[in-house]
Write an enzyme that holds these catalytic residues in place. Structure first.
Site, PDB file in Angstrom:
ATOM      1  N   ASP A 182       0.804  -1.225   0.000  1.00 35.96           N
ATOM      2  CA  ASP A 182       0.000   0.000   0.000  1.00 35.96           C
ATOM      3  C   ASP A 182       0.839   1.278   0.000  1.00 35.96           C
ATOM      4  O   ASP A 182       1.995   1.271   0.401  1.00 35.96           O
ATOM      5  CB  ASP A 182      -0.894   0.027   1.247  1.00 35.96           C
ATOM      6  CG  ASP A 182      -2.122  -0.843   1.076  1.00 35.96           C
ATOM      7  OD1 ASP A 182      -2.115  -1.716   0.191  1.00 35.96           O
ATOM      8  OD2 ASP A 182      -3.100  -0.651   1.834  1.00 35.96           O
ATOM      9  N   ASP A 183       0.180   2.343  -0.410  1.00 38.87           N
ATOM     10  CA  ASP A 183       0.665   3.731  -0.286  1.00 38.87           C
ATOM     11  C   ASP A 183       1.760   4.103  -1.290  1.00 38.87           C
ATOM     12  O   ASP A 183       2.393   5.145  -1.159  1.00 38.87           O
ATOM     13  CB  ASP A 183       1.224   4.053   1.116  1.00 38.87           C
ATOM     14  CG  ASP A 183       0.296   3.654   2.247  1.00 38.87           C
ATOM     15  OD1 ASP A 183      -0.917   3.514   2.002  1.00 38.87           O
ATOM     16  OD2 ASP A 183       0.785   3.498   3.374  1.00 38.87           O
ATOM     17  N   HIS A 197      -5.833   3.460  -4.155  1.00 34.86           N
ATOM     18  CA  HIS A 197      -5.763   3.657  -2.696  1.00 34.86           C
ATOM     19  C   HIS A 197      -5.901   5.156  -2.377  1.00 34.86           C
ATOM     20  O   HIS A 197      -5.289   5.644  -1.432  1.00 34.86           O
ATOM     21  CB  HIS A 197      -4.444   3.077  -2.173  1.00 34.86           C
ATOM     22  CG  HIS A 197      -4.345   2.937  -0.680  1.00 34.86           C
ATOM     23  ND1 HIS A 197      -5.318   2.348   0.095  1.00 34.86           N
ATOM     24  CD2 HIS A 197      -3.351   3.286   0.191  1.00 34.86           C
ATOM     25  CE1 HIS A 197      -4.929   2.361   1.367  1.00 34.86           C
ATOM     26  NE2 HIS A 197      -3.750   2.932   1.462  1.00 34.86           N
ATOM     27  N   HIS A 201      -4.561   9.872   0.498  1.00 32.48           N
ATOM     28  CA  HIS A 201      -4.757   9.087   1.712  1.00 32.48           C
ATOM     29  C   HIS A 201      -5.594   9.752   2.812  1.00 32.48           C
ATOM     30  O   HIS A 201      -5.287   9.609   4.009  1.00 32.48           O
ATOM     31  CB  HIS A 201      -3.392   8.674   2.292  1.00 32.48           C
ATOM     32  CG  HIS A 201      -3.395   7.315   2.928  1.00 32.48           C
ATOM     33  ND1 HIS A 201      -3.735   7.107   4.241  1.00 32.48           N
ATOM     34  CD2 HIS A 201      -3.100   6.100   2.445  1.00 32.48           C
ATOM     35  CE1 HIS A 201      -3.626   5.819   4.526  1.00 32.48           C
ATOM     36  NE2 HIS A 201      -3.250   5.183   3.448  1.00 32.48           N
ATOM     37  N   TYR A 217      -6.651   3.424   5.236  1.00 34.61           N
ATOM     38  CA  TYR A 217      -6.832   2.849   6.586  1.00 34.61           C
ATOM     39  C   TYR A 217      -7.846   1.685   6.589  1.00 34.61           C
ATOM     40  O   TYR A 217      -8.245   1.214   7.650  1.00 34.61           O
ATOM     41  CB  TYR A 217      -7.283   3.913   7.597  1.00 34.61           C
ATOM     42  CG  TYR A 217      -6.468   5.185   7.533  1.00 34.61           C
ATOM     43  CD1 TYR A 217      -5.198   5.245   8.073  1.00 34.61           C
ATOM     44  CD2 TYR A 217      -6.978   6.322   6.888  1.00 34.61           C
ATOM     45  CE1 TYR A 217      -4.442   6.399   7.993  1.00 34.61           C
ATOM     46  CE2 TYR A 217      -6.230   7.491   6.795  1.00 34.61           C
ATOM     47  CZ  TYR A 217      -4.960   7.523   7.357  1.00 34.61           C
ATOM     48  OH  TYR A 217      -4.219   8.672   7.265  1.00 34.61           O
ATOM     49  N   HIS A 224       3.840  -2.743   2.931  1.00 38.80           N
ATOM     50  CA  HIS A 224       4.100  -1.403   2.381  1.00 38.80           C
ATOM     51  C   HIS A 224       5.449  -1.365   1.689  1.00 38.80           C
ATOM     52  O   HIS A 224       6.452  -1.745   2.311  1.00 38.80           O
ATOM     53  CB  HIS A 224       4.056  -0.364   3.508  1.00 38.80           C
ATOM     54  CG  HIS A 224       2.737  -0.308   4.209  1.00 38.80           C
ATOM     55  ND1 HIS A 224       2.430  -1.151   5.253  1.00 38.80           N
ATOM     56  CD2 HIS A 224       1.641   0.455   3.994  1.00 38.80           C
ATOM     57  CE1 HIS A 224       1.180  -0.893   5.656  1.00 38.80           C
ATOM     58  NE2 HIS A 224       0.684   0.071   4.913  1.00 38.80           N
TER      59      HIS A 224
HETATM   60 ZN   LIG Z   1      -2.604   3.236   3.174  1.00 42.63          ZN
END
Ligand SMILES: [Zn+2]
Length: 224
Positions: free
Chosen positions: A30-31, A80, A84, A121, A174
Site C-alpha cells: 500500500d501507499d 488507494h 490518503h 486505513y 508497504h
Molecule cells: Zn494506506
C-alpha cells in the site's frame, strides 16, 4: 477482430491461476509506489511472484515509471486514493475526486485503470460504498497485516507474515518500508517452500464474485 493493447503498454501474459487448484496467497503493498518499489519489483521477478499494489495517486504522478513496470510485469494495480484521507470523514465529492484523480494517474502511467479500491486505513461506510459503485469498483481490504510500518524490523515482519499466511489470504504490507523490501526474498522463498503461489488479489477473490461497492473481507459491524 482482436483488440490488441498498445505495444507500449502491453501487459505481460500472466498464466491463468486457478486458486481452487492451487494454494494461493496475495501480497499487497500500500501507499506507493514507494521509493523501494524498483528493488521489490526485481525480487518479485526473480522469484516469479505476482503482487498487488494499492497506489496513491500523488506517488503515481511522481514515480510513474514504477507503475508502468508493475503492469508490464503482470502485477495488479489498485486504487488507494490520491492523498490518503480517511474516506469516512470527507464529502462524497472529495472521495469521488480522490478516486478519479488516481484512476487517471494510473491510466496515464500504465495504460490500465485499477479495478479494485482499497480505502485509506481500510475505512469505509455506506457513502464510500456508493461512490465505489459509481466507479464500478469493489473494495478489498486484507485478511491480515504484516505490521511492517510498526515494527520496521526485517525478522519481525517475516515472522508475522509466515504466522498469518493462509490459503487465499490477502496480506497488507508497504513498499515504503525498507525492511519489508529487504526481507522480501526470504519471505517469498519461505512462502513458496510452504507450497504457496504468490498471485494477485483478483486471483484470490475470483470466487467471491464481488460486485461494485461490495467490500471483502466484510469488516465487523458492516451493514449492507
Ligand atoms: Zn494506506
Amino acid at each position: 477482430m482482436t483488440l490488441a493493447p498498445a505495444p507500449a503498454f502491453a501487459q505481460a501474459q500472466a498464466a491463468e491461476v486457478d486458486c481452487e487448484q492451487v494454494k494461493c496467497i496475495a501480497l499487497t503493498f500500500d501507499d506507493g509506489p514507494g521509493k523501494y518499489a524498483g528493488t521489490l519489483l526485481d525480487t518479485l521477478k526473480k522469484y516469479d511472484a505476482k503482487a498487488t499494489f494499492f497506489l496513491e495517486g500523488q506517488y503515481v504522478n511522481s514515480r510513474p515509471a514504477f507503475v508502468k513496470r508493475m503492469v508490464a510485469e503482470g502485477h495488479e494495480v489498485g486504487n488507494h486514493s490520491y492523498k490518503h484521507p480517511d474516506f469516512t470523514k470527507i464529502d462524497a465529492g472529495v472521495i469521488r475526486s480522490e478516486i478519479k484523480k488516481t484512476q487517471d494517474a494510473v491510466k496515464k502511467a500504465s495504460g490500465v485503470e485499477p479495478k479494485l479500491l482499497r480505502p485509506p486505513y481500510g475505512l469505509a461506510d455506506i457513502q464510500v460504498s456508493d461512490v465505489a459503485t459509481e466507479f464500478g469498483m469493489p473494495m478489498v481490504l486484507w485478511t491480515a497485516g504484516s505490521h511492517d510500518w510498526d515494527t520496521k524490523n526485517e525478522e519481525a515482519i517475516k515472522k508475522k507474515v509466515l504466522e498469518v499466511a493462509e490459503r487465499d489470504g490477502i496480506i497488507l504490507m508497504h513498499d515504503w518500508v525498507k525492511q519489508t523490501v529487504d526481507g522480501m526474498p526470504s519471505i517469498i522463498k519461505s512462502l513458496q517452500a510452504k507450497g504457496y503461489r504468490l498471485v494477485t488479489v483478483s486471483d484470490v477473490i475470483k470466487r467471491q464474485n464481488l460486485q461494485p461497492g461490495q467490500i471483502f473481507p466484510v469488516p465487523e459491524g458492516w451493514e449492507k
